[in-house]
Motif scaffolding. Sequence first.
Motif, PDB file in Angstrom:
ATOM      1  N   ALA A 176       0.860  -1.181   0.000  1.00 58.68           N
ATOM      2  CA  ALA A 176       0.000   0.000   0.000  1.00 58.68           C
ATOM      3  C   ALA A 176       0.895   1.230   0.000  1.00 58.68           C
ATOM      4  O   ALA A 176       1.706   1.417   0.913  1.00 58.68           O
ATOM      5  N   ASN A 177       0.758   2.067  -1.019  1.00 61.80           N
ATOM      6  CA  ASN A 177       1.589   3.261  -1.148  1.00 61.80           C
ATOM      7  C   ASN A 177       0.697   4.495  -1.133  1.00 61.80           C
ATOM      8  O   ASN A 177      -0.081   4.714  -2.069  1.00 61.80           O
ATOM      9  N   GLN A 178       0.796   5.307  -0.093  1.00 58.57           N
ATOM     10  CA  GLN A 178      -0.101   6.457   0.031  1.00 58.57           C
ATOM     11  C   GLN A 178       0.355   7.583  -0.895  1.00 58.57           C
ATOM     12  O   GLN A 178       1.356   8.248  -0.639  1.00 58.57           O
ATOM     13  N   ILE A 179      -0.391   7.780  -1.967  1.00 56.05           N
ATOM     14  CA  ILE A 179      -0.043   8.811  -2.947  1.00 56.05           C
ATOM     15  C   ILE A 179      -0.940  10.038  -2.836  1.00 56.05           C
ATOM     16  O   ILE A 179      -0.666  11.059  -3.475  1.00 56.05           O
ATOM     17  N   ASP A 180      -2.001   9.937  -2.043  1.00 57.44           N
ATOM     18  CA  ASP A 180      -2.893  11.069  -1.817  1.00 57.44           C
ATOM     19  C   ASP A 180      -2.887  11.386  -0.325  1.00 57.44           C
ATOM     20  O   ASP A 180      -3.478  10.650   0.480  1.00 57.44           O
ATOM     21  N   PRO A 181      -2.212  12.464   0.087  1.00 60.80           N
ATOM     22  CA  PRO A 181      -2.124  12.765   1.518  1.00 60.80           C
ATOM     23  C   PRO A 181      -3.472  13.122   2.131  1.00 60.80           C
ATOM     24  O   PRO A 181      -3.621  13.087   3.357  1.00 60.80           O
ATOM     25  N   ASN A 182      -4.433  13.440   1.289  1.00 57.63           N
ATOM     26  CA  ASN A 182      -5.752  13.838   1.782  1.00 57.63           C
ATOM     27  C   ASN A 182      -6.802  12.758   1.563  1.00 57.63           C
ATOM     28  O   ASN A 182      -8.005  13.053   1.611  1.00 57.63           O
ATOM     29  N   MET A 183      -6.368  11.537   1.334  1.00 57.84           N
ATOM     30  CA  MET A 183      -7.328  10.459   1.112  1.00 57.84           C
ATOM     31  C   MET A 183      -8.225  10.288   2.335  1.00 57.84           C
ATOM     32  O   MET A 183      -7.739  10.116   3.461  1.00 57.84           O
ATOM     33  N   ARG A 184      -9.521  10.340   2.119  1.00 56.89           N
ATOM     34  CA  ARG A 184     -10.469  10.184   3.208  1.00 56.89           C
ATOM     35  C   ARG A 184     -10.572   8.720   3.598  1.00 56.89           C
ATOM     36  O   ARG A 184     -10.523   7.823   2.752  1.00 56.89           O
ATOM     37  N   GLU A 185     -10.681   8.464   4.890  1.00 57.28           N
ATOM     38  CA  GLU A 185     -10.840   7.105   5.421  1.00 57.28           C
ATOM     39  C   GLU A 185      -9.680   6.186   4.988  1.00 57.28           C
ATOM     40  O   GLU A 185      -9.894   5.033   4.611  1.00 57.28           O
ATOM     41  N   TYR A 186      -8.467   6.728   5.085  1.00 56.68           N
ATOM     42  CA  TYR A 186      -7.310   5.935   4.668  1.00 56.68           C
ATOM     43  C   TYR A 186      -7.235   4.604   5.422  1.00 56.68           C
ATOM     44  O   TYR A 186      -7.086   3.538   4.806  1.00 56.68           O
ATOM     45  N   GLU A 187      -7.301   4.655   6.728  1.00 55.16           N
ATOM     46  CA  GLU A 187      -7.174   3.434   7.535  1.00 55.16           C
ATOM     47  C   GLU A 187      -8.291   2.448   7.228  1.00 55.16           C
ATOM     48  O   GLU A 187      -8.054   1.231   7.163  1.00 55.16           O
TER      49      GLU A 187
END
Length: 235
Positions: A176-187
Amino acid sequence: MSRYFVTGTDTDAGKTFVSAALLASARRQGRTTLGLKPVAAGCERVGGMLRNIDALLLQAQSFPPVDYATVNPVALEPAIAPHLAAQRAGVQVCLDDLERMLQRILDARPEDTILIEGAGGWRVPLNAEEDLSGLAVRLELPVILVVGMRLGCISHARLTLEAIRAEGLRVTGWVANQIDPNMREYEANLETLHRCLDAPFLGAIPWLGDTSAESSNLSELQAKAAQAAEYLSGL
């Protein structure tokens, strides 16, 4: 010797960044490494030669050192889909040629860990009749799936995993690579992926700043890849 094909849920999912981090992790374990990007579009002319920053990052993470042409044998200038970039350049790229080139490289390289990166997502066309993923099929490579964590990634990840297995290939694991720092409900999305993806989990890389080629230089990408390696399990 371990050899893997790295694919992503989409373009800009972070395949090169994750590949560099996995190579950095392997180096920390004392392994020799080689990163390959057989086809790269979006190259720039440097000293009259076409160079791609993703391929340069993989070259930098390869030890012992290797020449650029080995890492990226097919370099295309337009930053568009590979089959369109090849058409614009007036060249024909096919699986037969790529397989021969890659097999020669693999036969000559004794590195402990070798990662071969695709382009775009799993089904990106290579030409009018073939997909680049066919290279993984021909070489019978296990696959590492990079999930770009953004809206829509769950469906993309599930469909990609199904497509890989439909080709008869083994999925070594997913990152899992977080490319959107503002992704809602990431966890919550990450938890859903754990539940839906029946494959080993290799780690989650948090947002470490923009790692795109357009906004980072090679030294910055190397430093961030080394940082990302801390979040990954070994191959």
